[in-house]
Design a protein around this motif. Structure first.
Motif, PDB file in Angstrom:
ATOM      1  N   GLU A   1       0.773  -1.220  -0.046  1.00 15.35           N
ATOM      2  CA  GLU A   1      -0.105  -0.141   0.092  1.00 15.35           C
ATOM      3  C   GLU A   1       0.801   1.314  -0.035  1.00 15.35           C
ATOM      4  OE1 GLU A   1      -3.614  -1.935   2.517  1.00 15.35           O
ATOM      5  OE2 GLU A   1      -2.203  -1.104   3.604  1.00 15.35           O
ATOM      6  N   ARG A   2       1.894   1.090   0.623  1.00 15.56           N
ATOM      7  CA  ARG A   2       2.931   2.286   0.968  1.00 15.56           C
ATOM      8  C   ARG A   2       3.545   2.797  -0.498  1.00 15.56           C
ATOM      9  NH1 ARG A   2       4.033   4.679   5.270  1.00 15.56           N
ATOM     10  NH2 ARG A   2       5.782   6.053   5.136  1.00 15.56           N
ATOM     11  N   ALA A   3       3.938   1.584  -1.128  1.00 19.36           N
ATOM     12  CA  ALA A   3       4.643   1.726  -2.433  1.00 19.36           C
ATOM     13  C   ALA A   3       3.559   2.349  -3.231  1.00 19.36           C
ATOM     14  CB  ALA A   3       5.115   0.226  -2.986  1.00 19.36           C
ATOM     15  N   ARG A   4       2.557   1.901  -3.391  1.00 21.33           N
ATOM     16  CA  ARG A   4       1.439   2.249  -4.185  1.00 21.33           C
ATOM     17  C   ARG A   4       1.067   3.902  -4.029  1.00 21.33           C
ATOM     18  NH1 ARG A   4      -4.721   0.705  -4.100  1.00 21.33           N
ATOM     19  NH2 ARG A   4      -5.534   1.856  -5.919  1.00 21.33           N
ATOM     20  N   ILE A   5       1.197   4.330  -2.915  1.00 24.51           N
ATOM     21  CA  ILE A   5       0.929   5.838  -2.389  1.00 24.51           C
ATOM     22  C   ILE A   5       2.241   6.624  -3.024  1.00 24.51           C
ATOM     23  CG2 ILE A   5       0.892   7.494  -0.723  1.00 24.51           C
ATOM     24  CD1 ILE A   5      -0.769   5.188   1.196  1.00 24.51           C
ATOM     25  N   MET A   6       3.388   6.038  -2.598  1.00 26.32           N
ATOM     26  CA  MET A   6       4.525   6.584  -3.010  1.00 26.32           C
ATOM     27  C   MET A   6       4.867   6.761  -4.427  1.00 26.32           C
ATOM     28  SD  MET A   6       6.167   7.735  -0.339  1.00 26.32           S
ATOM     29  CE  MET A   6       4.765   7.744   0.560  1.00 26.32           C
ATOM     30  N   ASN A   7       4.316   5.499  -5.318  1.00 26.79           N
ATOM     31  CA  ASN A   7       4.327   5.716  -6.654  1.00 26.79           C
ATOM     32  C   ASN A   7       3.401   6.567  -7.482  1.00 26.79           C
ATOM     33  OD1 ASN A   7       6.318   3.864  -6.641  1.00 26.79           O
ATOM     34  ND2 ASN A   7       4.804   2.214  -6.909  1.00 26.79           N
ATOM     35  N   LEU A   8       2.367   6.790  -6.878  1.00 30.15           N
ATOM     36  CA  LEU A   8       1.322   7.831  -7.217  1.00 30.15           C
ATOM     37  C   LEU A   8       1.656   9.280  -7.073  1.00 30.15           C
ATOM     38  CD1 LEU A   8      -1.349   8.511  -8.803  1.00 30.15           C
ATOM     39  CD2 LEU A   8      -2.344   8.463  -6.358  1.00 30.15           C
ATOM     40  N   LEU A   9       2.147   9.401  -5.764  1.00 28.38           N
ATOM     41  CA  LEU A   9       2.748  10.808  -5.740  1.00 28.38           C
ATOM     42  C   LEU A   9       3.849  11.270  -6.411  1.00 28.38           C
ATOM     43  CD1 LEU A   9       2.269  11.133  -1.562  1.00 28.38           C
ATOM     44  CD2 LEU A   9       0.934  12.112  -3.286  1.00 28.38           C
ATOM     45  N   THR A  10       4.787  10.218  -6.447  1.00 30.23           N
ATOM     46  CA  THR A  10       5.956  10.648  -7.579  1.00 30.23           C
ATOM     47  C   THR A  10       5.495  10.775  -8.934  1.00 30.23           C
ATOM     48  OG1 THR A  10       7.368   9.149  -5.938  1.00 30.23           O
ATOM     49  CG2 THR A  10       8.084   9.369  -8.282  1.00 30.23           C
ATOM     50  N   ALA A  11       4.663   9.996  -9.249  1.00 33.43           N
ATOM     51  CA  ALA A  11       4.123  10.047 -10.732  1.00 33.43           C
ATOM     52  C   ALA A  11       3.250  11.528 -10.849  1.00 33.43           C
ATOM     53  CB  ALA A  11       3.023   9.196 -11.064  1.00 33.43           C
ATOM     54  N   LEU A  12       2.873  12.053  -9.834  1.00 29.07           N
ATOM     55  CA  LEU A  12       2.090  13.401 -10.098  1.00 29.07           C
ATOM     56  C   LEU A  12       3.257  14.421 -10.261  1.00 29.07           C
ATOM     57  CD1 LEU A  12      -0.637  13.131  -7.265  1.00 29.07           C
ATOM     58  CD2 LEU A  12      -1.054  13.287  -9.685  1.00 29.07           C
ATOM     59  N   THR A  13       4.335  14.246  -9.654  1.00 29.52           N
ATOM     60  CA  THR A  13       5.354  15.130  -9.772  1.00 29.52           C
ATOM     61  C   THR A  13       5.846  15.497 -11.498  1.00 29.52           C
ATOM     62  OG1 THR A  13       7.095  13.802  -9.486  1.00 29.52           O
ATOM     63  CG2 THR A  13       6.284  14.793  -7.426  1.00 29.52           C
TER      64      THR A  13
END
Length: 160
Positions: free
Chosen positions: A123-135
């Motif tokens: 779940e944490r990796a999914r959150i981090m990946n989405l936030l990183t993609a948003l950048t």
């Protein structure tokens, strides 16, 4: 970091030193990012992405001290305000994403302090990946995501 019974001045110095080191770490991480656009936001994600270190007692003490004595966090407050000013520039529509990413990471950091087990590794990796993609979202992509304002159907703007 904080030793039991340490005088307040020593605790304040430790907190201020931690925050200054965090600001320097953010700068180093952003400088090492090969892609300049969004680098500061990705640095913020990296700096606050470790649940274990976010939840240690020093981080809780840091939060409590910084809330009680915001003057100790001046360097981080200044950094965030500078980034916010850049990100909220109307000429750069996707900049607002940086503000959203940093606010999300701030919330995750506090969440980790309260409950480091809230999210499992997947779940944490999914959150981090989405936030990183948003950048990495471009102005055109943001416009497409938000959609153009809907046009009024013809004839509906006339009185009946």
């Amino acid at each position: 970091m904080f030793r039991p019974g340490a005088p307040l001045e020593e605790i304040e110095q430790d907190v201020e030193a931690m925050i200054i080191e965090l600001v320097h770490k953010l700068g180093r991480l952003a400088d090492s990012d090969p892609e300049q656009v969004g680098a500061s936001d990705r640095a913020y994600i990296k700096a606050f992405s470790d649940a274990e270190s976010n939840s240690d007692t020093d981080q809780g003490a840091l939060l409590a001290t910084a809330v009680g004595r915001p003057n100790l966090a001046e360097s981080l407050i200044y950094l965030n305000r500078r980034l916010d000013q850049d990100n909220l520039d109307p000429g750069q529509p996707t900049g607002v994403i940086g503000v959203i990413v940093r606010l999300a990471m701030d919330g995750l950091w506090v969440s980790d302090i309260l409950d480091a087990t809230r999210f499992d590794a997947r779940e944490r990796a999914r959150i981090m990946n989405l936030l990183t993609a948003l950048t990495r979202v471009s102005d055109d992509q943001l416009k497409a995501m938000l959609g153009a304002p809907a046009a009024k159907p013809r004839g509906l703007d006339k009185p009946a």
